[in-house]
Design an enzyme around this catalytic site. Structure first.
Site, short mmCIF file in Angstrom:
data_model
loop_
_atom_site.label_atom_id
_atom_site.label_comp_id
_atom_site.label_asym_id
_atom_site.label_seq_id
_atom_site.Cartn_x
_atom_site.Cartn_y
_atom_site.Cartn_z
N GLU A 285 0.78 -1.24 0.00
CA GLU A 285 0.00 0.00 0.00
C GLU A 285 0.81 1.29 0.00
O GLU A 285 0.25 2.37 0.20
CB GLU A 285 -0.99 0.01 1.18
CG GLU A 285 -2.00 -1.12 1.12
CD GLU A 285 -3.06 -1.08 2.19
OE1 GLU A 285 -4.10 -1.74 2.04
OE2 GLU A 285 -2.84 -0.37 3.21
N GLU A 382 -7.19 -7.42 -1.66
CA GLU A 382 -7.60 -7.22 -0.26
C GLU A 382 -9.04 -6.72 -0.23
O GLU A 382 -9.40 -5.81 -0.97
CB GLU A 382 -6.73 -6.18 0.46
CG GLU A 382 -5.46 -6.70 1.08
CD GLU A 382 -4.86 -5.69 2.05
OE1 GLU A 382 -5.62 -4.93 2.68
OE2 GLU A 382 -3.62 -5.66 2.18
#
Length: 621
Positions: A285, A382
């Site tokens: 991320e 995710e």
């Protein structure tokens, strides 16, 4: 010379807490210490990777052996490589000069010898070959190693898609497109010395028992122990391997950069022989964090941070990866736009684009039963919803005063902002919340309803991704991966996991076994029309070898069926022998199934064997 080996544990990033875990920074020696003495040379590492040459249709096994040579003069000898099942017995002469030396060897597999490939779970077998390598060196020094060699290819496909301006993002294993279905792995315990072989087996067996084929080793934890990857090899679990960088900005000093390069080189060398690892990823991320400005960076300073990002993940990590392993793809981050991010200078203006790469998606405010809130993306690595673990799991770390939803214990164990409220809000959209006059009953019922909510939410979202794999709507779709957050827990607390701390299955994991089934009907409503999609993981290589063992019980005959893959419309026929089966024309999703035959007049097992024939839909294609 003596080498002292001691495993000194530094902190993983999540040691300082995460929204699913506690703060338990650790440091110190945590495994056995050993001293190895040598006075000629020492084999520090031994690694290999099979490479398929498509042009010649030949497998080559590329081997590297890393030596530390302390002899003042060159060390000569031979290396003998044996893979009996592939009829390989190869001898090479070698000379080791003083210093750190790498011996590189290449073994060409005879084209006329069939090589069985390694397949992900649900798509074939995990065939491996036993290899022995023997170094016979000067001064009667012998060094022997053995390993299991698996052959498989992996490609990350980023290609134009008809009807869309973006690019695909999917994996081919052994030249077959594979839908990645699975979850994300976090450290199994805050104290790694407590992660036993039995625990690893229990957790990873639960992965394949739920019809998953992939895990993402998340970048805020640890590079897992060797046994983790060995089990993934044996079980057919693909691994998306992050490097250990997550949700943070990192230094750019030369000392830190050198440390990272050494870390990455070591891990690539240690792990690249495992067929389970299908991709390296630079971080978790951090591209999104940088471009969505999680850290409050002033716009005028952004170019400096982008430069540092590229220096760490591209100029450093990526270069080290490809210098050590050219057999797998690499992406700088997850989520990322893949090739589009590269085109934009390694960072995209919107790293969460639905037209490129992979995305992470969370939404706790919208109704999770409404499939229209989910992104019709190329790959979703995710997504998820929280639930509480079972009362039996919580009971081991709590006392009676803790057993209500708004206790200090409940808030202490909940590390996600307003997480306890968000679970009840989502559950309350479709269910009546528990209101028993007994506080303990209410607490247990609330735990239960959070698990119901989580299971239903993740089911709805996953089925949306599964049915989006073969369609393009307004340029979006062609989804080829669904990996929910998260598989396992690090302690007894509410989290996104489907397995509780210790391995107990939550309701979600039982649901996952169904929504990740190789053959699945998916129903959904859109504008007062109910649609049903058939989702299948079957492909031309998945031939079904249906077999039956016939036995007799009094006047009834038992047909014990076994299948190598999902078998639709299984039809049992015994020719002209009169009678009927207890079931027929069924979908066989389990490996074994029993069907009874009731004869209408006397017959024998031998007569049935001679007349018996079994057919499934795959037999006619």
């Amino acid at each position: 010379m003596y080498l002292l080996f001691f495993p000194f544990k530094s902190q993983e990033q999540c040691s300082f807490s995460w929204d699913w875990g506690p703060s338990f920074p650790t440091q110190g020696i945590w495994k056995d210490v050993r001293i190895e003495a040598y006075n000629i040379c020492h084999l520090n590492d031994f690694t290999f990777v099979p490479m398929y040459v498509r042009r010649t249709q030949v497998w080559n096994l590329e081997i590297q052996a890393f030596f530390d040579v302390i002899s003042p003069t060159p060390v000569g000898g031979q290396v003998i490589i044996a893979i009996p099942e592939l009829k390989i017995q190869q001898t090479n002469s070698i000379t080791l000069q003083p210093g750190a030396r790498i011996v590189e060897l290449s073994v060409k597999i005879n084209k006329n010898i069939p090589v069985k490939t390694w397949w992900p779970h649900g798509h074939g077998n995990q065939t491996g070959y036993n290899m022995k390598i023997l170094f016979k060196l000067d001064k009667n020094l012998t060094i022997e190693r053995s390993a299991k060699v698996y052959f498989r290819t992996v490609e990350l496909m980023e290609e134009p898609i008809k009807g869309s301006h973006g690019l695909s993002f999917y994996f081919k294993i052994n030249e077959i497109p594979i839908f990645l279905k699975g979850s994300n792995w976090i450290p199994a315990d805050s104290f790694q010395d407590r992660v036993t072989s039995d625990l690893l087996w229990l957790l990873l067996q639960s992965v394949v028992d739920a019809n998953m084929n992939v895990l993402r080793v998340w970048g805020g934890g640890i590079y897992e122990q060797d046994e983790f990857y060995e089990l993934c090899d044996e079980l057919g679990i693909m691994v998306w391997q992050d490097f250990m960088f997550a949700c943070a900005l990192y230094p750019n000093e030369q000392g830190f950069m050198d440390s990272v390069a050494a870390e990455v080189a070591h891990q690539v060398r240690r792990l690249k022989s495992h067929p389970s690892i299908i991709i390296w990823s630079g971080n978790n991320e951090n591209e999104e964090a940088l471009m969505m400005n999680w850290f409050g960076i002033k716009l005028v300073d952004l170019p400096v941070y982008i430069k540092d990002y590229v220096a760490l993940y591209v100029s450093n990590i990526r270069e080290v990866v490809f210098s050590g392993d050219k057999s797998r793809p690499f992406v700088t981050s997850s989520p990322s736009n893949g090739a589009k991010s590269v085109e934009e200078g390694w960072v995209s203006q919107n790293p969460q684009s639905k037209f490129f790469g992979d995305v992470h998606f969370y939404d706790y405010d919208s109704d999770c039963w409404n499939w229209k809130i989910f992104p019709k993306a190329r790959f979703v690595s995710e997504y998820g919803y929280q639930s509480w673990p079972s009362f039996s799991t919580l009971e081991t770390v709590s006392s009676k005063k803790d057993w209500f939803y708004n206790s200090s214990f409940s808030f202490h164990r909940q590390h996600h902002e307003r997480g306890n409220y968000k679970m009840l809000y989502q559950a309350g959209l479709h269910f009546k919340l528990p209101q028993s006059s007994d506080p303990l009953r209410t607490f247990k019922d609330t735990i239960y309803i959070t698990q119901v909510m989580q299971a239903q939410c993740v089911k709805t979202e996953t089925e949306f991704y599964l049915r989006s794999r073969s369609e393009i709507v307004n340029g979006k779709g062609h989804t080829m991966g669904a990996m929910y957050w998260q598989l396992n827990d690090i302690w007894q607390a509410p989290s996104w996991s489907s397995l509780e701390f210790g391995g107990k299955w939550k309701m979600l994991h039982y649901f996952a076994r169904n929504f990740f089934a190789p053959l699945l009907p998916v129903g959904f409503e859109d504008q007062d029309v109910f649609y049903i999609y058939g989702v299948s993981d079957l492909h031309s290589e998945s031939k079904v070898k249906l077999t039956a063992n016939i036995s007799q019980q009094h006047d009834t005959f038992v047909f014990a069926l076994e299948t190598s893959a999902v078998a639709p419309f299984v039809w049992l026929d015994v020719g002209s022998i009169p009678g009927r089966f207890s079931d027929n024309g069924f979908l066989m999703t389990e490996k074994k199934q029993t069907v009874l035959f009731y004869p209408w007049k006397p017959t024998s097992k031998n007569e049935l064997k001679q007349s018996f024939r079994v057919t499934s839909l795959t037999d006619i294609y």
